[in-house]
Design a protein around this motif. Structure first.
Motif, PDB file in Angstrom:
ATOM      1  N   ALA A 101       0.671  -1.139   0.057  1.00  0.00           N
ATOM      2  CA  ALA A 101      -0.091   0.222  -0.024  1.00  0.00           C
ATOM      3  C   ALA A 101       0.756   1.241   0.064  1.00  0.00           C
ATOM      4  CB  ALA A 101      -0.812  -0.182   1.391  1.00  0.00           C
ATOM      5  N   GLU A 131      -1.737  -0.951  -4.075  1.00  0.00           N
ATOM      6  CA  GLU A 131      -3.246  -1.351  -3.906  1.00  0.00           C
ATOM      7  C   GLU A 131      -4.091  -0.213  -3.722  1.00  0.00           C
ATOM      8  OE1 GLU A 131      -4.295  -4.981  -1.970  1.00  0.00           O
ATOM      9  OE2 GLU A 131      -2.676  -6.048  -2.920  1.00  0.00           O
ATOM     10  N   TYR A 132      -3.571   0.682  -2.934  1.00  0.00           N
ATOM     11  CA  TYR A 132      -4.302   1.953  -2.221  1.00  0.00           C
ATOM     12  C   TYR A 132      -3.454   2.743  -1.738  1.00  0.00           C
ATOM     13  CZ  TYR A 132      -4.798  -1.112   2.006  1.00  0.00           C
ATOM     14  OH  TYR A 132      -4.528  -1.911   2.777  1.00  0.00           O
ATOM     15  N   CYS A 172      -3.296   5.704   1.522  1.00  0.00           N
ATOM     16  CA  CYS A 172      -4.029   6.099   2.926  1.00  0.00           C
ATOM     17  C   CYS A 172      -3.790   7.709   2.869  1.00  0.00           C
ATOM     18  CB  CYS A 172      -3.538   5.393   3.866  1.00  0.00           C
ATOM     19  SG  CYS A 172      -3.844   3.592   3.730  1.00  0.00           S
ATOM     20  N   LEU A 222      -5.769   0.961   6.413  1.00  0.00           N
ATOM     21  CA  LEU A 222      -4.496   0.292   6.717  1.00  0.00           C
ATOM     22  C   LEU A 222      -4.295  -0.805   7.871  1.00  0.00           C
ATOM     23  CD1 LEU A 222      -1.237   0.853   5.698  1.00  0.00           C
ATOM     24  CD2 LEU A 222      -1.170   2.164   7.455  1.00  0.00           C
ATOM     25  N   PRO A 231      -1.823  -4.669   5.066  1.00  0.00           N
ATOM     26  CA  PRO A 231      -0.781  -5.179   3.834  1.00  0.00           C
ATOM     27  C   PRO A 231       0.459  -5.203   4.342  1.00  0.00           C
ATOM     28  CG  PRO A 231      -1.378  -2.653   3.747  1.00  0.00           C
ATOM     29  CD  PRO A 231      -2.181  -3.189   4.952  1.00  0.00           C
ATOM     30  N   ALA A 271       4.006  -1.144   3.263  1.00  0.00           N
ATOM     31  CA  ALA A 271       3.706   0.502   2.624  1.00  0.00           C
ATOM     32  C   ALA A 271       4.622   1.398   2.385  1.00  0.00           C
ATOM     33  CB  ALA A 271       2.755   0.987   4.048  1.00  0.00           C
TER      34      ALA A 271
END
Ligand code: ZN
Length: 426
Positions: A329, A352-353, A355, A380, A385, A388
């Protein structure tokens, strides 16, 4: 000599190449580094919206051999770069809040500011900087073109919602009188036609009025490989030498300068009409430490080589993680993340994303130029994940302990200046 040709993108709805130095008019300019084509960082598409055509702009860093201003090779219409829905608010970062409080303490003491003194902030954003002067008893006025100015007005910081230019400066002086202090924090590099801005600033100043600018510092950018701060908002990348040259063209003399921690390394520079204040030794000391001439050209060459290597090293690190099946992430979506993500070529298959803290206006949008969604940070901690990437790596030391205390157990990666794991997995 002022440039005879100023690249004006305002009102074009597009972009205009910068063909001669924005400050001294010298041509041709030397290419330092190309980051390829980049999307506008502040036009973030809502999650779920079908992909559609979007402008991308060439992103090349140029150097002027004459006045040593490092600058972008393209001016983009401010309506594209600073749309009304501009999502950046300076009040959300503790480091910036602390810095603005420090600016008020320092400048109020140095200039002896009292209740009658008017302080004007250009690019006043949500009014965070001016709130310190208001609390200090000074009269304040903000100038801010985007809707973020509404937040300032709601907080009781009077703010004019306009782009800054000569006309605005004349109207402000007519209506509010001359200013004891004009500040421009991290917007002095943003506005095209820099001479018109300085003319406007001089117009608003009392005879002994002071202009304080805070700008991202070219030398910090080079030293810590902050190529991610190169995007179309930032038309100019100042050293103290190039800034001094620019201000001197308007008979403004730099009388104090010092490094500050904002944005991974900035400079705060005090200037006034020549002779109004004694020039402090800080100016000579900072200038003496800056590479000039051939030394600067060599420094810029090394920077280019290091940027290219850093991209390959980050990809290599992420490749190893993906080969082990890791889910990755991202942490925080500052404007600079857009440059890093797009230059390195990160997409939703790799990250994936991303935050953002609750309340961020970026949540629910895609990272510029990608289909990586920005989500609330709480994901998160529930999702955990494996690792990060901290895109606001310049404040990683502030962020990492917070992420740990809130319960994130994965690996933390700082992508720059050299990609590295911040802490072992807990
Ligand atoms: Zn120049």
């Amino acid at each position: 000599m002022r440039p005879s040709k100023v690249a004006r993108a305002t009102g074009t709805g597009a972009s205009v190449p910068i063909e001669c130095c924005q400050v001294c008019g010298h041509a041709p300019l030397d290419a330092v580094l190309s980051l390829g084509y980049m999307p506008p960082v502040n036009q973030m598409v809502p999650v779920g919206q079908a992909p559609q055509q979007q402008p991308w702009f060439p992103t090349t860093l140029l150097n002027c051999r004459n006045c040593e201003l490092v600058q972008l090779g393209l001016a983009v219409d401010p309506a594209i770069i600073f749309p009304p829905e501009y999502p950046y608010t300076s009040g959300t970062t503790r480091l910036l809040r602390d810095n603005f409080a420090d600016l008020q303490r320092e400048s109020a003491a140095m200039l002896g500011l009292g209740g009658k003194d008017l302080v004007i902030d250009i690019g006043s954003n949500d009014g965070t900087l001016l709130s310190n002067f208001k609390n200090g008893g000074q009269r304040v006025l903000g100038i801010e073109p985007t809707d973020v100015g509404d937040i300032a007005n709601q907080r009781g910081i009077p703010t004019i919602k306009r782009y800054f230019g000569a006309k605005t400066a004349q109207e402000v002086r007519h209506e509010h009188g001359p200013a004891s202090l004009v500040t421009a924090a991290n917007c002095f590099a943003h506005i095209e036609d820099v001479h018109a801005i300085v003319d406007g600033i001089v117009e608003m100043l009392k005879p002994d009025g002071v202009f304080v600018s805070e700008s991202h510092y070219l030398i910090s950018l080079l030293d810590t490989l902050q190529y991610d701060t190169i995007y179309h908002e930032h038309l100019r990348y100042y050293s103290l030498a190039s800034l001094k040259h620019l201000l001197a063209m308007h008979d403004l003399e730099v009388f104090h300068a010092r490094p500050i921690p904002s944005h991974g390394g900035s400079i705060r520079v005090y200037a006034a009409r020549a002779g109004a204040y004694p020039v402090r030794d800080s100016v000579r000391r900072m200038l003496a430490e800056e590479p000039r001439g051939a030394a600067m050209l060599k420094r810029l060459d090394a920077f280019r080589a290091d940027v290219i290597l850093s991209k390959l090293r980050l990809l290599s690190m992420l490749r190893e993680l993906k080969e082990k099946g890791a889910r990755i992430a991202g942490i925080s979506a500052p404007s600079r993340a857009s440059t890093l993500v797009n230059y390195v070529g990160l997409d939703e298959g790799l990250i994936e994303y991303v935050c953002e803290i609750p309340g961020s206006l970026k949540i629910g949008k895609y990272m510029p130029g990608t289909r990586i969604p920005v989500v609330d940070e709480t994901k998160l901690y529930s999702d955990q994940p494996d690792c990060a990437v901290i895109f606001s790596w310049h404040i990683a030391d502030e962020l990492a302990p917070k992420l740990r205390s809130k319960g994130f157990r994965g690996q933390l990666i700082s992508p720059l200046p050299a990609p590295r794991l911040l802490q072992t997995k807990t």
